[in-house]
Write a protein that holds these residues in place. Structure first.
Motif, PDB file in Angstrom:
ATOM      1  N   ASP A 285      14.069   8.383 -15.382  1.00  0.00           N
ATOM      2  CA  ASP A 285      12.992   7.708 -14.673  1.00  0.00           C
ATOM      3  C   ASP A 285      11.855   7.454 -15.660  1.00  0.00           C
ATOM      4  N   ALA A 286      11.588   6.181 -15.934  1.00  0.00           N
ATOM      5  CA  ALA A 286      10.550   5.837 -16.912  1.00  0.00           C
ATOM      6  C   ALA A 286       9.181   6.333 -16.491  1.00  0.00           C
ATOM      7  N   ASN A 287       8.981   6.553 -15.179  1.00  0.00           N
ATOM      8  CA  ASN A 287       7.689   7.051 -14.710  1.00  0.00           C
ATOM      9  C   ASN A 287       7.466   8.508 -15.067  1.00  0.00           C
ATOM     10  N   ASP A 288       8.547   9.207 -15.438  1.00  0.00           N
ATOM     11  CA  ASP A 288       8.430  10.615 -15.815  1.00  0.00           C
ATOM     12  C   ASP A 288       8.227  10.791 -17.314  1.00  0.00           C
ATOM     13  N   VAL A 289       7.988   9.708 -18.014  1.00  0.00           N
ATOM     14  CA  VAL A 289       7.795   9.745 -19.469  1.00  0.00           C
ATOM     15  C   VAL A 289       6.335   9.442 -19.777  1.00  0.00           C
ATOM     16  N   GLU A 290       5.717  10.298 -20.586  1.00  0.00           N
ATOM     17  CA  GLU A 290       4.312  10.079 -20.939  1.00  0.00           C
ATOM     18  C   GLU A 290       4.146   8.917 -21.910  1.00  0.00           C
ATOM     19  N   GLY A 291       5.098   8.707 -22.768  1.00  0.00           N
ATOM     20  CA  GLY A 291       4.959   7.616 -23.720  1.00  0.00           C
ATOM     21  C   GLY A 291       6.133   7.555 -24.682  1.00  0.00           C
ATOM     22  N   LEU A 292       6.098   6.548 -25.490  1.00  0.00           N
ATOM     23  CA  LEU A 292       7.138   6.317 -26.483  1.00  0.00           C
ATOM     24  C   LEU A 292       6.472   5.907 -27.782  1.00  0.00           C
ATOM     25  N   ARG A 293       6.796   6.622 -28.862  1.00  0.00           N
ATOM     26  CA  ARG A 293       6.263   6.257 -30.174  1.00  0.00           C
ATOM     27  C   ARG A 293       7.373   5.618 -30.991  1.00  0.00           C
ATOM     28  N   LEU A 294       7.075   4.449 -31.544  1.00  0.00           N
ATOM     29  CA  LEU A 294       8.047   3.708 -32.344  1.00  0.00           C
ATOM     30  C   LEU A 294       7.560   3.617 -33.780  1.00  0.00           C
ATOM     31  N   LEU A 295       8.411   3.985 -34.702  1.00  0.00           N
ATOM     32  CA  LEU A 295       8.127   3.814 -36.126  1.00  0.00           C
ATOM     33  C   LEU A 295       9.098   2.769 -36.661  1.00  0.00           C
ATOM     34  N   PHE A 296       8.560   1.694 -37.201  1.00  0.00           N
ATOM     35  CA  PHE A 296       9.397   0.614 -37.707  1.00  0.00           C
ATOM     36  C   PHE A 296       8.886   0.171 -39.069  1.00  0.00           C
ATOM     37  N   SER A 297       9.698  -0.577 -39.779  1.00  0.00           N
ATOM     38  CA  SER A 297       9.327  -0.982 -41.139  1.00  0.00           C
ATOM     39  C   SER A 297       9.876  -2.375 -41.436  1.00  0.00           C
ATOM     40  N   ALA A 298       9.365  -2.951 -42.520  1.00  0.00           N
ATOM     41  CA  ALA A 298       9.779  -4.299 -42.931  1.00  0.00           C
ATOM     42  C   ALA A 298       9.845  -4.369 -44.446  1.00  0.00           C
ATOM     43  N   GLU A 299      10.701  -5.243 -44.931  1.00  0.00           N
ATOM     44  CA  GLU A 299      10.785  -5.466 -46.369  1.00  0.00           C
ATOM     45  C   GLU A 299       9.570  -6.264 -46.837  1.00  0.00           C
ATOM     46  N   PRO A 300       8.882  -5.824 -47.885  1.00  0.00           N
ATOM     47  CA  PRO A 300       7.720  -6.584 -48.378  1.00  0.00           C
ATOM     48  C   PRO A 300       8.070  -8.021 -48.737  1.00  0.00           C
ATOM     49  N   ALA A 301       9.251  -8.246 -49.306  1.00  0.00           N
ATOM     50  CA  ALA A 301       9.637  -9.609 -49.680  1.00  0.00           C
ATOM     51  C   ALA A 301       9.752 -10.503 -48.448  1.00  0.00           C
ATOM     52  N   TYR A 302      10.228  -9.937 -47.341  1.00  0.00           N
ATOM     53  CA  TYR A 302      10.340 -10.701 -46.101  1.00  0.00           C
ATOM     54  C   TYR A 302       8.960 -11.092 -45.584  1.00  0.00           C
ATOM     55  N   LEU A 303       8.022 -10.153 -45.626  1.00  0.00           N
ATOM     56  CA  LEU A 303       6.664 -10.471 -45.180  1.00  0.00           C
ATOM     57  C   LEU A 303       6.025 -11.512 -46.087  1.00  0.00           C
ATOM     58  N   ASP A 304       6.280 -11.423 -47.388  1.00  0.00           N
ATOM     59  CA  ASP A 304       5.737 -12.417 -48.311  1.00  0.00           C
ATOM     60  C   ASP A 304       6.332 -13.797 -48.028  1.00  0.00           C
ATOM     61  N   ARG A 340       7.221  12.022 -45.252  1.00  0.00           N
ATOM     62  CA  ARG A 340       8.343  11.949 -44.319  1.00  0.00           C
ATOM     63  C   ARG A 340       9.661  11.643 -45.020  1.00  0.00           C
ATOM     64  N   GLY A 341       9.595  11.318 -46.305  1.00  0.00           N
ATOM     65  CA  GLY A 341      10.809  10.962 -47.015  1.00  0.00           C
ATOM     66  C   GLY A 341      11.316   9.580 -46.662  1.00  0.00           C
ATOM     67  N   SER A 342      10.448   8.739 -46.082  1.00  0.00           N
ATOM     68  CA  SER A 342      10.850   7.376 -45.728  1.00  0.00           C
ATOM     69  C   SER A 342      10.944   6.515 -46.980  1.00  0.00           C
ATOM     70  N   PRO A 343      11.724   5.451 -46.923  1.00  0.00           N
ATOM     71  CA  PRO A 343      11.862   4.592 -48.101  1.00  0.00           C
ATOM     72  C   PRO A 343      10.518   4.044 -48.551  1.00  0.00           C
ATOM     73  N   ALA A 344      10.198   4.258 -49.811  1.00  0.00           N
ATOM     74  CA  ALA A 344       8.899   3.827 -50.330  1.00  0.00           C
ATOM     75  C   ALA A 344       8.851   2.341 -50.624  1.00  0.00           C
ATOM     76  N   ASP A 345      10.003   1.678 -50.621  1.00  0.00           N
ATOM     77  CA  ASP A 345      10.033   0.258 -50.951  1.00  0.00           C
ATOM     78  C   ASP A 345       9.932  -0.626 -49.715  1.00  0.00           C
ATOM     79  N   ARG A 346       9.468  -0.054 -48.597  1.00  0.00           N
ATOM     80  CA  ARG A 346       9.275  -0.829 -47.378  1.00  0.00           C
ATOM     81  C   ARG A 346       7.855  -0.605 -46.862  1.00  0.00           C
ATOM     82  N   ASP A 347       7.373  -1.536 -46.031  1.00  0.00           N
ATOM     83  CA  ASP A 347       6.076  -1.389 -45.375  1.00  0.00           C
ATOM     84  C   ASP A 347       6.313  -0.799 -43.986  1.00  0.00           C
ATOM     85  N   HIS A 348       5.590   0.289 -43.674  1.00  0.00           N
ATOM     86  CA  HIS A 348       5.867   1.067 -42.464  1.00  0.00           C
ATOM     87  C   HIS A 348       4.741   0.910 -41.444  1.00  0.00           C
TER      88      HIS A 348
END
Length: 542
Positions: A285-304, A340-348
């Motif tokens: 039941d989505a009403n029983d959830v306080e929230g959702l945190r999303l962590l996403f990233s993108a390639e810098p070359a794609y943004l450029d 966090r050990g996330s890939p350093a070659d991406r924008d987070h």
């Protein structure tokens, strides 16, 4: 060896790290071997991921943390920690607790410029675990990933090879009725051992997240492992479900560069550009959830390549009313990424939603349009300047620049660049001077995508000599030669009555003065009359 040289070639060795562990289980204190402790109840290992390369077990099965150029796991290009800097290395090694109780785990040492940390949701992205008060609490079969922060700005810090007595990892059984667990939940009278999660990947753009043994209010983290949302260009890295009250549940996530048919494309104020979509299906039941945190990233070359600034990346959620609502998406600090050990070659990026739904990763972009054009003076002579005014506004959510071109009969004659902030407007003026007479259709081009050329008006350009030429021709028509004047005089004498009748019957405007041609004719007439009078007299007297 100089101090600056020592700082650059930093070597942190936790020799016999596990030997200094004191694990209290009732009244018994157990010393364990180097890599496992207390009859294998505690295990210390290099972490998975890129930062785990900074840790290894030596020939004696002793854990070594080595961030110097001598590290055998690193290539020859690594030169060690920079001087006068503060560097965080997240997820360097792990501490796993395998007993049935909750345990407080912390690390003690006396080394200046060095901190042991674990990740959290603070602004820095990590916290120290260097005292029992600031411990990390592990549930049964739970693992804490530990990082290090090295501060070489401290003049008293001279890092080098450190003896085993410099470090101690401590674990102490916690009260299960009162102590929450940082990793692995908490054990209570019902026998709960904290959330157990599994993640499966049916495809690069799909994940199935399963959580069991979830207690009310738990935050459950799922590692999405760079799940593709728009190929590798945009990915979902982690999903945190906040405060769900459901004991167990399953979420299915799917990513796509295109809109999902059931949700439709992103449509919102400022007309953002969608980069990728994420859809969630769930059995809770989505009403029983306080929230959702999303962590996403993108390639810098794609943004450029898409001309997307980091500050313009955002996240939208499809609300129950069918409207897309923008969430507060923030860039993740480089130190937190490293920790966090996330890939350093991406924008987070990170964003928190109050509900579960379909999401769209998007970018605010400039939407500059010309809304009108005017030509105040549409009739001028060749070489004379006039002006075309163009009203321009930015309907997008990002500042931007656009070049506008004024064309005459489809041929460019002037270009102006305009830069506008979001929701701003201005008027751009184009001075126009046409060298050749004619009729020109003026249009404004270079507008927004899909916009047709904007009509500015019709410009009529005349010849600057047209009025003088007409006046000269009129004078030429009335100029008389001496012969014509003589004939006119004779004719006037023969038809004097008719001329007099014309003067009275048809009034005309008299000139204000006598021209040279008129004076010449009058003189010639007097000469003729003077000569004629003696001749007549002579004839009459004979």
């Amino acid at each position: 060896m100089s101090r600056s040289r020592t700082r650059t070639a930093l070597l942190l060795c936790l020799i016999g790290l596990a030997a200094s562990l004191a694990l209290a289980t009732g009244a018994t204190v157990i010393d364990g071997p180097a890599d496992t402790l207390a009859d294998d109840r505690v295990a210390i290992q290099p972490a998975d991921g890129p930062n785990g390369e900074y840790a290894y077990l030596d020939g004696d099965d002793e854990l070594v943390i080595d961030v110097s150029p001598t590290n055998p796991n690193l290539d020859g290009e690594f030169e060690g920690v920079n001087v006068n800097s503060r560097t965080a290395f997240g997820d360097v090694f792990t501490v796993t607790y395998t007993a049935d109780e909750l345990a407080h785990v912390w690390i003690e040492h006396d080394v200046d410029g060095l901190s042991f940390v674990v990740s959290d949701d603070s602004d820095e992205g990590y916290r120290s675990i260097e005292s029992e008060e600031h411990n990390v609490t592990l549930g049964p079969n739970a693992t804490a990933s530990v990082g290090v922060v090295v501060d070489t700005t401290d003049e008293d810090a001279v890092p080098g090879t450190l003896s085993e007595s410099a470090f101690g990892i401590h674990a102490r059984v916690a009260d299960p009725a009162t102590e929450p667990s940082d990793f692995g939940g908490e054990r209570d009278e019902t026998g709960s051992t904290g959330p157990v999660t599994t993640v499966t990947a049916p495809s690069p753009s799909e994940r199935v997240f399963v959580a069991e043994n979830v207690d009310d209010g738990d935050t459950v983290r799922f590692d999405a492992g760079e799940m593709e949302l728009a190929g590798a260009a945009v990915s979902l890295d982690r999903l945190d479900l906040l405060g769900a009250s459901t004991r167990s549940y399953e979420l299915e996530a799917a990513g796509s560069p295109d809109a999902f048919a059931d949700a439709g494309p992103l449509e919102a104020d400022d007309d953002p550009r969608p980069l990728a979509y994420l859809a969630l299906a769930y059995d809770l039941d989505a009403n029983d959830v306080e929230g959702l945190r999303l962590l996403f990233s993108a390639e810098p070359a794609y943004l450029d390549d898409t001309a997307t600034a980091l500050g313009d990346v955002t996240l939208y959620r499809l609300a129950a009313d069918g409207e897309w609502a923008e969430l507060d998406a923030d860039g993740v600090d480089e130190r937190v990424v490293e920790l966090r050990g996330s890939p350093a070659d991406r924008d987070h990026f990170s964003a928190t939603s109050e509900g579960l739904s379909v999401f769209a990763v998007a970018a605010h972009v400039p939407r500059i349009h010309a809304t009108g054009a005017s030509l105040p003076d549409g009739s001028v002579d060749a070489g004379e300047e006039t002006v075309v005014d163009v009203d321009v506004e930015n309907r997008g959510g990002a500042a931007g620049e656009r070049s506008l071109t004024l064309a005459a009969d489809g041929e460019a004659i002037a270009t102006r660049a305009v830069r506008l902030d979001p929701d701003a407007s201005t008027t751009v003026s184009f001075p126009v001077t046409m060298a050749d007479p004619g009729v020109y259709e003026l249009t404004v081009e270079g507008l927004g995508a899909g916009d047709d050329a904007l009509a500015a008006g019709t410009l009529t350009v005349g010849s600057p000599d047209a009025g003088d030429g007409a006046g000269t021709g009129s004078e030429a028509d009335v100029t008389e030669t001496p012969e014509d004047a003589g004939n006119a005089g004779e004719g006037g004498g023969a038809n004097g009555d008719t001329a007099g009748s014309a003067d009275t019957s048809t009034p005309t405007d008299e000139p204000g003065g006598l021209g040279l041609s008129g004076v010449a004719g009058l003189v010639l007439l007097l000469v003729v009359v003077t000569v004629a009078v003696p001749v007549v007299r002579r004839i009459g007297g004979s």
